[in-house]
Design an enzyme around this catalytic site. Structure first.
Site, mmCIF file in Angstrom:
data_model
loop_
_atom_site.group_PDB
_atom_site.id
_atom_site.type_symbol
_atom_site.label_atom_id
_atom_site.label_comp_id
_atom_site.label_asym_id
_atom_site.label_seq_id
_atom_site.Cartn_x
_atom_site.Cartn_y
_atom_site.Cartn_z
ATOM 1 N N SER A 23 30.814 37.768 42.170
ATOM 2 C CA SER A 23 31.885 37.809 43.164
ATOM 3 C C SER A 23 32.702 39.093 43.057
ATOM 4 O O SER A 23 33.019 39.555 41.965
ATOM 5 C CB SER A 23 32.805 36.603 42.966
ATOM 6 O OG SER A 23 33.888 36.656 43.855
ATOM 7 N N LYS A 47 32.589 37.437 47.791
ATOM 8 C CA LYS A 47 33.927 37.893 47.404
ATOM 9 C C LYS A 47 34.903 36.719 47.410
ATOM 10 O O LYS A 47 34.818 35.848 48.273
ATOM 11 C CB LYS A 47 34.379 38.958 48.400
ATOM 12 C CG LYS A 47 35.683 39.649 48.051
ATOM 13 C CD LYS A 47 35.890 40.817 48.994
ATOM 14 C CE LYS A 47 37.213 41.522 48.727
ATOM 15 N NZ LYS A 47 37.335 42.020 47.351
ATOM 16 N N GLY A 48 35.806 36.678 46.427
ATOM 17 C CA GLY A 48 36.739 35.568 46.292
ATOM 18 C C GLY A 48 37.523 35.273 47.561
ATOM 19 O O GLY A 48 38.004 36.193 48.227
ATOM 20 N N GLY A 74 43.191 43.357 43.709
ATOM 21 C CA GLY A 74 44.203 42.371 44.082
ATOM 22 C C GLY A 74 43.665 41.233 44.929
ATOM 23 O O GLY A 74 44.392 40.619 45.703
ATOM 24 N N ASN A 101 33.154 31.761 46.007
ATOM 25 C CA ASN A 101 34.170 31.905 44.956
ATOM 26 C C ASN A 101 35.543 31.666 45.585
ATOM 27 O O ASN A 101 35.849 32.233 46.633
ATOM 28 C CB ASN A 101 34.086 33.309 44.359
ATOM 29 C CG ASN A 101 35.095 33.551 43.250
ATOM 30 O OD1 ASN A 101 36.291 33.697 43.489
ATOM 31 N ND2 ASN A 101 34.604 33.619 42.019
ATOM 32 N N ASN A 129 37.618 30.498 40.519
ATOM 33 C CA ASN A 129 38.210 31.560 39.716
ATOM 34 C C ASN A 129 39.528 31.046 39.125
ATOM 35 O O ASN A 129 40.517 30.900 39.841
ATOM 36 C CB ASN A 129 38.469 32.796 40.588
ATOM 37 C CG ASN A 129 39.159 33.918 39.842
ATOM 38 O OD1 ASN A 129 39.405 33.823 38.638
ATOM 39 N ND2 ASN A 129 39.480 34.983 40.556
ATOM 40 N N CYS A 132 43.380 33.265 38.052
ATOM 41 C CA CYS A 132 44.556 33.488 38.894
ATOM 42 C C CYS A 132 45.815 32.901 38.262
ATOM 43 O O CYS A 132 45.763 31.848 37.614
ATOM 44 C CB CYS A 132 44.351 32.843 40.254
ATOM 45 S SG CYS A 132 42.967 33.528 41.154
ATOM 46 N N ILE A 193 31.533 36.295 31.696
ATOM 47 C CA ILE A 193 32.992 36.367 31.666
ATOM 48 C C ILE A 193 33.518 37.055 32.917
ATOM 49 O O ILE A 193 32.793 37.804 33.571
ATOM 50 C CB ILE A 193 33.511 37.112 30.418
ATOM 51 C CG1 ILE A 193 32.958 38.539 30.386
ATOM 52 C CG2 ILE A 193 33.172 36.349 29.161
ATOM 53 C CD1 ILE A 193 33.475 39.410 29.230
ATOM 54 N N ASN A 194 34.792 36.789 33.216
ATOM 55 C CA ASN A 194 35.509 37.579 34.202
ATOM 56 C C ASN A 194 35.908 38.881 33.505
ATOM 57 O O ASN A 194 35.577 39.097 32.339
ATOM 58 C CB ASN A 194 36.733 36.799 34.695
ATOM 59 C CG ASN A 194 37.113 37.159 36.116
ATOM 60 O OD1 ASN A 194 36.972 38.305 36.525
ATOM 61 N ND2 ASN A 194 37.598 36.189 36.872
#
Length: 305
Positions: A23, A47-48, A74, A101, A129, A132, A193-194
């Site tokens: 993502s 994409k988120g 962002g 995502n 996700n 956040c 991982i993120n």
């Protein structure tokens, strides 16, 4: 079936091979349609998506590092309604699973986004996700607290009929603890991982390179950290683990499979080589064939320690 058996399963999601796009690095897939064969992928993670459109952070938002990149985009995106109306029509036409995502600033936002995606044609799964910040709890990231992580997972699962993958943050003391918490909350899989939190400074201006000051570090630099965390988490949970972090080649991906990942995601490499994901699929196929394996599944968690 042509070639080696590369099929894997994430919950009830059947992937023709274990290679997905991460993502935030692959847009909404259409951006890559003239650069690679999208149908060769195991899955696409878009994409988120947030409840409402987000403009993201002011520029500069990306800076190259010695072995990767820092980004502070962002979470810019079109919002869930426009995503469904404008993006999912194309995505639903792909013959690969599409995983959406999602991100939010409260448990209610996560639940509402999921409800709006429920029943939308082409949505094979949800990736949550949890990096956040919870705006109702002073900006503490959901992924940094086991109870908060489990609460978000339960909220999404309650209104979702497709598999739920929870994307874990590496910026925690014990990632295995968080993984166990979301498994208890009903997650069908975890991905990790993120990005790692980092920053860069411009010596000429003596200012941060990013307008946001800090950003997320990704790319080859984080691969050893990601590999270690995937290894730990795969031993801590019984649900499938998806490996992410610095994967550029089939050899990188194969390491993650041996460490315990059922599937992997290619991220930052998409920026430097748009065909990276497809090349990883080809490389895994060759390895499975060369090693005379009956299936790629023989490699999952086959690390000898």
């Amino acid at each position: 079936m042509d070639g080696p058996d590369l099929r894997v399963k994430i919950g009830s999601i059947h992937l023709d091979n274990p290679v997905m796009t991460a993502s935030g690095t692959f847009g909404y897939a259409r951006e890559f349609e003239n650069l690679m064969n999208l149908h060769r992928l195991g899955g696409v993670i878009v994409k988120g998506i947030s409840l409402f459109p987000r403009a993201g952070n002011p520029p500069p938002r990306i800076v190259e590092t010695a072995c990767g990149m820092l980004n502070a985009i962002g979470l810019q995106n079109v919002g869930v309604e426009r995503f469904i109306e404008e993006k999912m029509v194309y995505l639903a036409g792909l013959n690969v699973p599409v995983i959406v995502n999602i991100l939010g600033g409260s448990v209610e936002e996560y639940r509402e986004i999921t409800k709006r995606l429920e029943g939308v044609e082409g949505v094979a799964g949800i990736e949550v996700n949890i990096s956040c910040p919870n705006v109702k709890c002073g900006g503490v990231a959901f992924g940094g607290d086991p109870k908060m992580a489990a609460t978000v997972t339960k909220a999404v699962k309650e209104v979702c009929s497709v598999p739920v993958i929870v994307k874990l943050s590496p910026n925690v003391t014990d990632v295995a603890e968080i993984a166990r918490a979301v498994e208890d909350g009903g997650a069908d899989s975890v991905s990790l991982i993120n990005t790692l939190i980092g920053m860069a400074i411009n010596l000429k201006t003596r200012r941060p390179e990013l307008a946001n000051v800090i950003g997320g570090l990704s790319g080859p630099a984080i691969k050893p950290v990601a590999l270690r965390m995937v290894h730990e988490v795969s031993r801590a949970v019984s649900i499938p683990v998806i490996g992410i972090g610095g994967i550029e080649t089939a050899e990188d991906a194969l390491e993650f499979l041996l460490a315990g990942a059922t599937a992997i995601q290619v991220g930052t490499a998409n920026f430097t080589n748009p065909r990276a994901s497809e090349e990883v699929v080809e490389g895994i196929s060759k390895y499975v064939q060369d090693e005379q394996l009956s299936s790629v599944r023989e490699l999952i968690g086959a690390l000898i320690v």
